[in-house]
Design a protein around this motif. Structure first.
Motif, PDB file in Angstrom:
ATOM      1  N   SER A  32       1.138  -1.462   0.258  1.00  0.00           N
ATOM      2  CA  SER A  32       0.328  -0.080  -0.062  1.00  0.00           C
ATOM      3  C   SER A  32       1.038   1.174   0.049  1.00  0.00           C
ATOM      4  O   SER A  32       2.051   1.020   0.447  1.00  0.00           O
ATOM      5  N   ALA A  33       0.019   2.366  -0.678  1.00  0.00           N
ATOM      6  CA  ALA A  33       1.302   3.336  -1.218  1.00  0.00           C
ATOM      7  C   ALA A  33       0.448   4.962  -0.773  1.00  0.00           C
ATOM      8  O   ALA A  33      -1.108   4.369  -0.603  1.00  0.00           O
ATOM      9  N   ASP A  34       0.851   6.237   0.072  1.00  0.00           N
ATOM     10  CA  ASP A  34      -0.193   7.031  -0.828  1.00  0.00           C
ATOM     11  C   ASP A  34      -0.230   7.747  -1.733  1.00  0.00           C
ATOM     12  O   ASP A  34      -0.675   8.274  -2.207  1.00  0.00           O
ATOM     13  N   SER A  35       0.591   7.584  -2.903  1.00  0.00           N
ATOM     14  CA  SER A  35       0.352   7.884  -4.035  1.00  0.00           C
ATOM     15  C   SER A  35       0.930   6.515  -5.312  1.00  0.00           C
ATOM     16  O   SER A  35       1.224   5.806  -4.912  1.00  0.00           O
ATOM     17  N   TRP A  36      -0.144   6.946  -6.160  1.00  0.00           N
ATOM     18  CA  TRP A  36       0.544   5.790  -7.292  1.00  0.00           C
ATOM     19  C   TRP A  36       1.580   5.520  -7.678  1.00  0.00           C
ATOM     20  O   TRP A  36       2.173   4.238  -8.130  1.00  0.00           O
ATOM     21  N   GLU A  37       2.117   7.075  -7.573  1.00  0.00           N
ATOM     22  CA  GLU A  37       4.378   6.300  -8.004  1.00  0.00           C
ATOM     23  C   GLU A  37       4.981   5.561  -6.862  1.00  0.00           C
ATOM     24  O   GLU A  37       5.223   4.836  -7.385  1.00  0.00           O
ATOM     25  N   ARG A  38       4.489   5.620  -6.045  1.00  0.00           N
ATOM     26  CA  ARG A  38       5.219   5.055  -4.786  1.00  0.00           C
ATOM     27  C   ARG A  38       4.571   3.813  -5.142  1.00  0.00           C
ATOM     28  O   ARG A  38       5.232   2.785  -4.969  1.00  0.00           O
ATOM     29  N   LEU A  39       3.375   3.319  -4.876  1.00  0.00           N
ATOM     30  CA  LEU A  39       2.597   2.033  -4.941  1.00  0.00           C
ATOM     31  C   LEU A  39       3.750   1.363  -6.738  1.00  0.00           C
ATOM     32  O   LEU A  39       4.348   0.104  -6.445  1.00  0.00           O
ATOM     33  N   CYS A  40       3.579   1.756  -7.025  1.00  0.00           N
ATOM     34  CA  CYS A  40       4.480   1.528  -8.517  1.00  0.00           C
ATOM     35  C   CYS A  40       5.704   1.203  -8.094  1.00  0.00           C
ATOM     36  O   CYS A  40       5.777   0.492  -8.445  1.00  0.00           O
ATOM     37  N   ALA A  41       6.607   2.180  -7.988  1.00  0.00           N
ATOM     38  CA  ALA A  41       8.035   1.987  -7.138  1.00  0.00           C
ATOM     39  C   ALA A  41       7.878   0.487  -6.037  1.00  0.00           C
ATOM     40  O   ALA A  41       8.818   0.017  -5.893  1.00  0.00           O
ATOM     41  N   ASP A  42       7.266  -0.069  -4.598  1.00  0.00           N
ATOM     42  CA  ASP A  42       7.100  -0.232  -4.069  1.00  0.00           C
ATOM     43  C   ASP A  42       6.648  -2.022  -4.848  1.00  0.00           C
ATOM     44  O   ASP A  42       7.459  -3.341  -4.315  1.00  0.00           O
ATOM     45  N   VAL A  43       5.519  -2.068  -5.996  1.00  0.00           N
ATOM     46  CA  VAL A  43       5.613  -3.076  -6.349  1.00  0.00           C
ATOM     47  C   VAL A  43       6.428  -3.843  -7.364  1.00  0.00           C
ATOM     48  O   VAL A  43       6.883  -4.808  -7.652  1.00  0.00           O
ATOM     49  N   ARG A  44       6.865  -2.723  -8.007  1.00  0.00           N
ATOM     50  CA  ARG A  44       8.894  -3.246  -8.488  1.00  0.00           C
ATOM     51  C   ARG A  44       9.456  -3.436  -7.464  1.00  0.00           C
ATOM     52  O   ARG A  44      10.562  -4.449  -8.072  1.00  0.00           O
ATOM     53  N   ALA A  45       9.832  -3.259  -6.339  1.00  0.00           N
ATOM     54  CA  ALA A  45      10.663  -3.650  -5.411  1.00  0.00           C
ATOM     55  C   ALA A  45       9.998  -5.154  -5.311  1.00  0.00           C
ATOM     56  O   ALA A  45      11.188  -5.957  -5.560  1.00  0.00           O
ATOM     57  N   GLN A  46       8.598  -5.321  -4.935  1.00  0.00           N
ATOM     58  CA  GLN A  46       8.206  -7.351  -4.324  1.00  0.00           C
ATOM     59  C   GLN A  46       8.463  -7.917  -6.337  1.00  0.00           C
ATOM     60  O   GLN A  46       8.756  -8.603  -5.537  1.00  0.00           O
ATOM     61  N   ALA A  47       8.156  -7.291  -7.506  1.00  0.00           N
ATOM     62  CA  ALA A  47       8.290  -8.307  -8.260  1.00  0.00           C
ATOM     63  C   ALA A  47       9.925  -7.953  -8.241  1.00  0.00           C
ATOM     64  O   ALA A  47      10.269  -9.682  -8.416  1.00  0.00           O
TER      65      ALA A  47
END
Length: 58
Positions: A32-47
């Protein structure tokens, strides 16, 4: 209005954690994240973590 973004894992996190132990500690069922950009970065790190643990892609 504040927004919050969520993404759920497409892979079996519990099974991967059971197999890889401490190395998979940061793998999450939900990101989860407060912004779309942060969510994309966090999902990328998980992947990237998933790929490193399993030797494969997403």
């Amino acid at each position: 209005m504040e927004s919050h973004w969520y993404a759920t894992s497409p892979y079996p996190v519990a099974a991967i954690k059971a197999e890889h132990g401490r190395n998979a500690y940061e793998l999450c069922h939900t990101v989860s994240a407060d912004s779309w950009e942060r969510l994309c970065a966090d999902v990328r790190a998980q992947a990237e973590l998933y790929a490193a643990l399993t030797g494969g892609g997403s």
